[in-house]
Design a protein around this motif. Sequence first.
Motif, PDB file in Angstrom:
ATOM      1  N   ASP A  24      -2.929   0.136  -4.961  1.00 15.04           N
ATOM      2  CA  ASP A  24      -3.597   0.051  -3.667  1.00 15.04           C
ATOM      3  C   ASP A  24      -3.554   1.431  -3.014  1.00 15.04           C
ATOM      4  O   ASP A  24      -2.477   1.949  -2.701  1.00 15.04           O
ATOM      5  CB  ASP A  24      -2.904  -0.985  -2.778  1.00 15.04           C
ATOM      6  CG  ASP A  24      -3.190  -2.406  -3.227  1.00 15.04           C
ATOM      7  OD1 ASP A  24      -4.100  -3.025  -2.661  1.00 15.04           O
ATOM      8  OD2 ASP A  24      -2.513  -2.871  -4.161  1.00 15.04           O
ATOM      9  N   GLU A  65       1.697   2.802   2.482  1.00 14.83           N
ATOM     10  CA  GLU A  65       1.266   3.625   3.601  1.00 14.83           C
ATOM     11  C   GLU A  65       2.201   3.432   4.792  1.00 14.83           C
ATOM     12  O   GLU A  65       2.739   2.343   5.018  1.00 14.83           O
ATOM     13  CB  GLU A  65      -0.168   3.259   4.014  1.00 14.83           C
ATOM     14  CG  GLU A  65      -1.216   3.606   2.976  1.00 14.83           C
ATOM     15  CD  GLU A  65      -1.326   5.104   2.726  1.00 14.83           C
ATOM     16  OE1 GLU A  65      -1.047   5.889   3.651  1.00 14.83           O
ATOM     17  OE2 GLU A  65      -1.693   5.483   1.598  1.00 14.83           O
ATOM     18  N   THR A  76      -4.990   4.003   0.024  1.00 19.55           N
ATOM     19  CA  THR A  76      -5.642   4.120   1.326  1.00 19.55           C
ATOM     20  C   THR A  76      -5.965   5.583   1.592  1.00 19.55           C
ATOM     21  O   THR A  76      -5.114   6.460   1.405  1.00 19.55           O
ATOM     22  CB  THR A  76      -4.723   3.588   2.443  1.00 19.55           C
ATOM     23  OG1 THR A  76      -4.375   2.230   2.163  1.00 19.55           O
ATOM     24  CG2 THR A  76      -5.424   3.656   3.797  1.00 19.55           C
ATOM     25  N   TYR A  97     -12.780  10.171  -0.556  1.00 14.27           N
ATOM     26  CA  TYR A  97     -13.273   8.807  -0.775  1.00 14.27           C
ATOM     27  C   TYR A  97     -14.800   8.792  -0.778  1.00 14.27           C
ATOM     28  O   TYR A  97     -15.425   8.117  -1.611  1.00 14.27           O
ATOM     29  CB  TYR A  97     -12.743   7.878   0.318  1.00 14.27           C
ATOM     30  CG  TYR A  97     -13.260   6.464   0.206  1.00 14.27           C
ATOM     31  CD1 TYR A  97     -12.610   5.527  -0.597  1.00 14.27           C
ATOM     32  CD2 TYR A  97     -14.412   6.062   0.886  1.00 14.27           C
ATOM     33  CE1 TYR A  97     -13.087   4.235  -0.720  1.00 14.27           C
ATOM     34  CE2 TYR A  97     -14.901   4.772   0.768  1.00 14.27           C
ATOM     35  CZ  TYR A  97     -14.232   3.862  -0.032  1.00 14.27           C
ATOM     36  OH  TYR A  97     -14.717   2.587  -0.156  1.00 14.27           O
ATOM     37  N   ILE A 106      -6.824   8.381   4.312  1.00 17.86           N
ATOM     38  CA  ILE A 106      -6.607   8.556   5.748  1.00 17.86           C
ATOM     39  C   ILE A 106      -7.063   9.948   6.187  1.00 17.86           C
ATOM     40  O   ILE A 106      -6.866  10.944   5.472  1.00 17.86           O
ATOM     41  CB  ILE A 106      -5.117   8.365   6.099  1.00 17.86           C
ATOM     42  CG1 ILE A 106      -4.670   6.940   5.739  1.00 17.86           C
ATOM     43  CG2 ILE A 106      -4.863   8.625   7.580  1.00 17.86           C
ATOM     44  CD1 ILE A 106      -3.198   6.689   5.960  1.00 17.86           C
ATOM     45  N   TYR A 149       3.209   3.000   8.676  1.00 16.58           N
ATOM     46  CA  TYR A 149       2.634   2.305   9.824  1.00 16.58           C
ATOM     47  C   TYR A 149       3.587   2.419  11.005  1.00 16.58           C
ATOM     48  O   TYR A 149       4.797   2.624  10.824  1.00 16.58           O
ATOM     49  CB  TYR A 149       2.444   0.811   9.521  1.00 16.58           C
ATOM     50  CG  TYR A 149       1.242   0.479   8.680  1.00 16.58           C
ATOM     51  CD1 TYR A 149       0.044   0.075   9.269  1.00 16.58           C
ATOM     52  CD2 TYR A 149       1.297   0.552   7.293  1.00 16.58           C
ATOM     53  CE1 TYR A 149      -1.061  -0.245   8.493  1.00 16.58           C
ATOM     54  CE2 TYR A 149       0.200   0.236   6.511  1.00 16.58           C
ATOM     55  CZ  TYR A 149      -0.979  -0.165   7.121  1.00 16.58           C
ATOM     56  OH  TYR A 149      -2.073  -0.477   6.349  1.00 16.58           O
ATOM     57  N   SER A 206       0.818  -1.224   0.000  1.00 16.73           N
ATOM     58  CA  SER A 206       0.000   0.000   0.000  1.00 16.73           C
ATOM     59  C   SER A 206       0.845   1.265   0.000  1.00 16.73           C
ATOM     60  O   SER A 206       0.352   2.341  -0.339  1.00 16.73           O
ATOM     61  CB  SER A 206      -0.913   0.015   1.229  1.00 16.73           C
ATOM     62  OG  SER A 206      -0.151   0.202   2.418  1.00 16.73           O
TER      63      SER A 206
END
Length: 237
Positions: free
Chosen positions: A203, A120, A205, A214, A207, A122, A118
């Motif tokens: 992919d 992203e 995401t 979205y 946030i 973490y 992704s």
Amino acid sequence: MVKVVTINPKLLEAAQKVTAGRAKVVIDHIIKYGYITTEDLKTTYGYNHPPRAAGDVRDQGIPLDTFKVRGSDGRAIGAYRFGDPSKIEDGKLGGRKILPKQLKKVLIEQYGARCAISREAYNETHLQIDHRIPYRISGDEGTDRNPADFMLLSGSAQRQKSWTCEHCQNFLADKNLATCQTCYWAFPENYKHTAMRQERRIDVTFIDHEVNAYQKLEDRAKLNGSSIQEEIKKLIK
């Protein structure tokens, strides 16, 4: 009359070297009864995902064949028995080696605390070290760990990769290393196919404040009777 189970001596010798918990349970049952069913794995041993239990045995280098038998309710169910002794993978006997904590630090230094799928960020405690090439294809010989052979994945990305690999023809039968080396799930930064399909993936995401964007995509998709993925494709055409 008690049926005598005959096991190939080479297979028996290799199987008896396995000490890992779940794999040993499966192996001991097959040695005693000749095979183990998905029903046995669920009801007798409490393993709710039988293919994973069988996978543990294969990860130890022990070949298993899958076939069908009748379950207690008369329906066809899966079962596993030892496979061709010539397919024993000596380099895997003893199972996966424990990955050193230092490897994770090296990967974070190289790529940041990000999921390779992704992209992203973490908390590093939520990232897991993943073999780029599935262990069942590449094995795990030696003690050296080349960081280039691994990547960091979030828990959800790792589960998605595992499911996809477990249903891939290359993973199930071909076991061609070169096929894995050009797959999205091994090298998402440079790939030619996705689990042997001509497919390209992004992919994304959303946030925090991005959730509003979205929501707009979701509303547009509902209005047009399409999917969010289709709406994104429309925007870039």
